[in-house]
Design a protein around this motif. Structure first.
Motif: not given
Length: 508
Positions: A462-471
């Motif tokens: 649950g880290r503060d990362l942006g890895t999902d393909a879509h918002t």
């Protein structure tokens, strides 16, 4: 002395004058006999009749063989139906009596020399023709006259009969044995003809319907009689060409019986089709009736089409060149290879276009790319323009920063938040921004927002990362974009082929 009185008849002058007077009266009466004798009361009756049949004023009117009047006048008339007829004016003796309205009249010959009379047959109706009334044409008739029979054999007809007799004589001369064979075969022919005639006379055969339709067909063909005449002229030319090769004609005739046998067998097989065709024709009858009403609208189109068809020969001449070139292309060795390669190219490009197409048709990214590029390469130098860049350095106070050579985990903050050192860094792994959602609605993510701090559905920590393909959610269209994929365009939100990005089930 007693005087003797002289008789007036002893005066020769008086006798001569009386004789001349009597002769003049007789001549006058004889001259006007055609219009009836004077001092004899008459009544007038008019007849509408199909033909005057060489009647002349003064011809007698008879009833039962007795003279009852005469014809005083003949005039041509036009009936309400448009038929041209004759009207006879009769003067009938009043002593004969009145004429019932159901009486009839006919023109009959009085002698073989051409003299005619009007034969009046008195009816039994109590209603009578008034003086000057007209008997309608339905109650008059003109039987066949002697001159009609005599005119049948006019000089042309007599000459034709003579030619026919010569032709029949030449045709029968020297053919006694053939005539004997024909007469011997007639009983068998007539025996076979009887069931054929019985079949044709059966009402179920509908021969009458055939003849009615044939009459309608001939009425349709009549307006194009000149075209048909030209057709027979061309046929004559064709038959003349056929006659130049008797051997070929002989072979054709020799093959005709077997061909007719094949045709007979074929017609037996076609009978179900003809039954269905009859059913189709019956069902098309209402449409044919409607077509008659639609012809005023169809005829102009046919007229325009006729003028267009006149130009088709030129088109066909050019089209022949195109078809020849197409034939040569199809026969070329490399054409099949090229078509197969083109098919493979289409199969490869189709999924790519389905994925990349919405980026342009919905978000207009191609135009935006060139807009941004012109701003990006805008730093003026002595040699022109250079690319504007902003160099980012890794935060030295943060482990696993973007500039560290031995990073063992994604950049997830943990360093100094000082602006001097650049602040904390976080992994942003959203390389592609979407163009549409799964329903084809605009979701132009690129340029619509900044970097998200946390969007990491698959990270167990649950880290503060942006890895999902879509918002999550739709970002909507760009300033000049569309709200939805254009009608008829096929699309897909994610690539169809190749490696796939991890998809969030809650935000596909």
């Amino acid at each position: 002395m007693r005087s003797h009185k002289q008789s007036p008849f002893a005066n020769p002058v008086l006798v001569g004058a009386m004789t001349v007077l009597v002769i003049l009266v007789a001549v006058f009466l004889a001259y006007n006999a055609n219009d009836g004798l004077p001092f004899v009361p008459t009544r007038e009756l008019k007849l509408d009749i199909a033909s005057g049949s060489d009647l002349v004023p003064g011809n007698e009117v008879r009833e039962g063989g007795f003279r009852i009047g005469l014809v005083s006048q003949l005039t041509p008339i036009e009936l309400p139906s448009g038929q041209i007829a004759a009207q006879l004016t009769l003067k009938l003796d009043k002593a004969f009596g009145n004429v019932p309205v159901d009486s009839t009249a006919a023109i009959r010959p009085r002698s073989l020399l051409g003299l005619k009379f009007v034969d009046l047959v008195v009816g039994h109706s109590k209603q009578l023709f008034s003086d000057g009334a007209t008997m309608p044409i339905t109650q008059t008739s003109v039987p066949v006259q002697f001159e009609d029979l005599f005119q049948t054999f006019n000089p042309k007809t007599r000459t034709a009969i003579q030619q026919n007799l010569v032709g029949f004589g030449d045709a029968l001369a020297g053919r006694g044995s053939a005539l004997n064979d024909t007469i011997a075969s007639l009983p068998r022919l007539l025996g076979n003809l009887e069931p054929v005639a019985r079949y044709l006379s059966d009402p179920n055969t509908q021969l009458t319907r055939l003849l009615d339709n044939l009459e309608g067909f001939m009425g349709t063909v009549a307006p194009v009689a000149q075209v048909n005449a030209r057709l027979f002229t061309d046929l004559a030319t064709t038959f003349e060409a056929i006659s130049r090769d008797p051997n070929a004609l002989e072979q054709t005739i020799a093959e005709s019986p077997s061909t007719e046998q094949v045709t007979t067998n074929s017609l037996k097989i076609q009978q179900p089709f003809l039954v269905d065709l009859n059913t189709l024709g019956t069902q098309l009858a209402p449409a044919t009736a409607e077509l008659k009403q639609a012809l005023p609208d169809i005829n102009p189109a046919i007229e325009v089409g006729t003028s267009t068809l006149a130009r088709t020969p030129i088109l066909n001449a050019h089209l022949q060149q195109v078809m020849t070139a197409l034939q040569q292309l199809s026969q070329a060795p490399g054409t099949n290879v090229g078509i197969n390669a083109l098919n493979s190219t289409v199969q490869i490009l189709n999924p790519i276009v389905k994925y990349l197409g919405p980026y342009q048709t919905v978000c207009d990214d191609w135009n935006y790319f060139w807009t941004y590029l012109s701003d990006h390469v805008s730093e003026q130098t002595n040699f022109g323009f250079a690319q504007r860049v902003l160099l980012n350095m890794g935060n030295p106070m943060q482990t696993n920063n973007v500039g560290q050579q031995g990073a063992t985990a994604p950049a997830d903050g943990g360093g100094s938040t000082s602006t001097i050192t650049g602040g904390n860094e976080y992994l942003h792994a959203q390389p592609y921004g979407a163009a549409i959602d799964t329903a084809g609605n605009a979701d132009c993510e690129t340029g619509q927002r900044g970097y998200v701090q946390k969007l990491n559905y698959f990270d167990p920590q649950g880290r503060d990362l942006g890895t999902d393909a879509h918002t999550p959610g739709d970002q909507g269209p760009t300033f000049k974009g569309r709200a939805h994929v254009p009608a008829g365009e096929t699309f897909t939100r994610t690539p169809i082929t190749g490696p796939q990005l991890a998809s969030n089930p809650s935000n596909p």
